[in-house]
Design a protein around this motif. Structure first.
Motif, short mmCIF file in Angstrom:
data_model
loop_
_atom_site.label_atom_id
_atom_site.label_comp_id
_atom_site.label_asym_id
_atom_site.label_seq_id
_atom_site.Cartn_x
_atom_site.Cartn_y
_atom_site.Cartn_z
N GLU A 149 55.14 86.51 48.55
CA GLU A 149 54.94 87.92 48.22
C GLU A 149 56.29 88.63 48.02
O GLU A 149 56.47 89.40 47.07
CB GLU A 149 54.19 88.56 49.39
CG GLU A 149 53.52 89.85 49.08
CD GLU A 149 52.93 90.46 50.36
OE1 GLU A 149 52.74 89.72 51.36
OE2 GLU A 149 52.69 91.67 50.33
N SER A 150 57.23 88.34 48.92
CA SER A 150 58.53 89.02 48.81
C SER A 150 59.31 88.53 47.59
O SER A 150 60.00 89.30 46.92
CB SER A 150 59.29 88.89 50.13
OG SER A 150 60.55 88.35 49.97
N VAL A 151 59.18 87.23 47.25
CA VAL A 151 59.85 86.72 46.05
C VAL A 151 59.25 87.38 44.81
O VAL A 151 59.97 87.86 43.92
CB VAL A 151 59.70 85.18 45.95
CG1 VAL A 151 60.23 84.67 44.61
CG2 VAL A 151 60.43 84.49 47.10
N SER A 210 53.92 82.52 54.77
CA SER A 210 52.71 83.33 54.98
C SER A 210 51.48 82.42 54.88
O SER A 210 51.60 81.27 54.46
CB SER A 210 52.65 84.45 53.93
OG SER A 210 52.20 83.91 52.70
N PRO A 211 50.29 82.94 55.27
CA PRO A 211 49.11 82.08 55.25
C PRO A 211 48.84 81.47 53.86
O PRO A 211 48.22 80.41 53.75
CB PRO A 211 47.98 83.02 55.66
CG PRO A 211 48.64 84.10 56.44
CD PRO A 211 50.00 84.26 55.85
N ALA A 212 49.31 82.12 52.78
CA ALA A 212 49.09 81.56 51.44
C ALA A 212 49.68 80.16 51.34
O ALA A 212 49.10 79.27 50.70
CB ALA A 212 49.71 82.47 50.39
#
Ligand code: SAM
Ligand code: SF4
Length: 428
Positions: free
Chosen positions: A163-165, A194-196
């Motif tokens: 998400e941050s990337v 992360s859970p992803a």
């Protein structure tokens, strides 16, 4: 990676009210971002620190950042007593805090802790390149190649969340960047915390879908972790550039084992085969170390044979340099410096001939370039192809001043060992 670390450090300083000046002479605070991958790079830092201090450094505050800082630690204060800050990259998330200590007059500030799971994930990055945005996806390295100092200077692997990337990719696209280069010591072992839980191939596919981004590159890959899924992701989306840098280091299984590279020549060639049989052609580049302890003529010949077999489009070659803390430093059968130099010259000469031939094959073809700037002296524009070749070209509108950042089709008319020359193609 070092250049991008500097961009993040500069961004953090500017956000605290510092101003970047043109020359070290004009600065009150001088920070050296350092590399210790080979001994020569490390020596340069100390020479510069001494010379500059003597000539123009009076009254300035000095800091040493990066891998030499991490490796030498507080010893730097003894060797260069005018230094006030010593910090390795794993401590950069604490940079603001360290700056406060420095500003309050503290003359011995250190950031040397490697025991971290943090990444230097900052929105403050001040980017030097107007077209290509670097984005770190993973920091540190969990491999233990026997010649390499990186695991000791950059600490354990820490991946950023997907998400941050993606958020950073979206931000740079909104700022007008069209090319992204994903960075890490071993990007292939990226794993979204992360859970992803995305792996590298998934992350690549997602970044390539960010609106406005036309080119995505990545470096560096490790052959052990380079999967077929990565090739499939590249095949599926031409935004992922036609180039893979896959460092082999040596063509000899005996040396690969000594280097603790965790793959054999045959496994490496399997990865090359995936790329050579992929849906579109990929340019290949690699790193070679010559003169690793115990490298025989036969081992060296196996490396030369590998170059013939793979036909790389470009190559970085290095003389083995013993590094502190590494397993190889105490190995027997060191190769004399003159012999390392001889082998390096042979590798470079062979590769030069390969590149002359491969580049000549491109004469007459039309390639898309991202225009990076202008070489006024030669009357040429500077471009780069998706497969990472410099392609400099002339443009029919000799008055044009604003091509930088555009994507143009260029016909290749000449070639050299390291670059191509061409002219803007009239697209009918
Ligand atoms: N993580 C990347 C990898 O695995 O290839 C990059 C490591 S390093 C920054 C880049 C290159 O420097 C390596 O691929 C290797 O060829 C070279 N290198 C690393 N340590 C070296 C040493 N002690 N002596 C000579 N070359 C070295
Ligand atoms: Fe060094 Fe090996 Fe890690 Fe690359 S993979 S940074 S060469 S230890």
């Amino acid at each position: 990676m070092n250049a991008h670390d500097s961009e993040k450090v500069v961004g953090t300083l500017v956000a605290r009210g510092y101003e970047q000046v043109e020359t070290p002479e004009d600065a009150h605070l001088v920070l050296y971002n350092t590399c210790s991958i080979r001994d020569k790079a490390e020596q340069k830092v100390f020479n510069r620190l001494q010379n500059f201090k003597r000539e123009a450094g009076k009254g300035k505050v000095f800091g040493v950042l990066g891998c030499v800082a991490q490796q030498e630690g507080e010893k730097i204060f003894d060797r260069a007593p005018h230094v006030s800050l010593v910090a390795g990259s794993a401590s950069y998330p604490r940079l603001s805090e360290m700056l406060v200590q420095l500003e309050s007059g503290n003359r011995r500030v250190t950031g040397l802790n490697l025991d971290t799971d943090e990444t230097f994930d900052t929105p403050l990055t001040r980017r030097d390149n107007p077209h290509r945005a670097y984005i770190t996806i993973i920091e540190g390295c969990d491999k233990a190649c026997s010649y390499c100092v990186v695991p000791f200077t950059r600490g354990p692997e820490r991946s950023r969340t997907g998400e941050s990337v993606l958020a950073e990719a979206g931000r740079v696209a909104a700022q007008g960047y069209t090319e992204i280069q994903l960075l890490g010591q071993n990007v292939n072992s990226y794993r979204d915390p992360s859970p992803a839980g995305w792996d590298f191939a998934t992350l690549l596919a997602r970044v390539a879908e960010v609106p406005g981004i036309r080119r995505v590159r990545y470096t560096t890959s490790h052959p052990r972790d380079f999967t077929k899924a990565i090739v499939d992701a590249m095949d599926a989306n031409p935004v992922l550039c036609d180039h893979v840098h896959l460092p082999v280091q040596s063509g000899s299984n005996r040396l690969l084992a000594g280097m603790k590279r965790l793959y054999t020549r045959e496994q490496y060639l399997q990865r090359i085969e995936w790329l050579k049989t992929a849906r579109r052609p990929y340019a290949l580049s690699t790193d070679i170390i010559v003169g690793f302890p115990g490298e025989t003529d036969k081992d060296f010949q196996e490396t030369l044979d590998l170059l013939d077999l793979v036909q790389y489009d470009s190559l970085f070659s290095f003389k083995y340099s013993p590094r502190p803390n590494t397993a190889a430093v105490g190995m027997a059968d060191a190769i004399p410096e003159e012999e390392k130099a001889r082998r390096l010259a042979i590798v470079q000469e062979k590769q030069r001939a390969i590149q002359i031939r491969r580049n000549a094959e491109l004469i007459g073809t039309i390639r898309e370039v991202l225009v990076e700037g202008r070489n006024a002296a030669l009357g040429q524009w500077i471009g780069r192809t998706s497969d990472n070749r410099p392609l400099n070209f002339t443009h029919p509108d000799t008055q044009a001043t604003d091509l930088a950042g555009r994507y143009l089709s260029v016909r290749v008319t000449r070639s050299g060992p390291n670059s191509l020359v061409g002219e803007t193609a009239t697209v009918v």
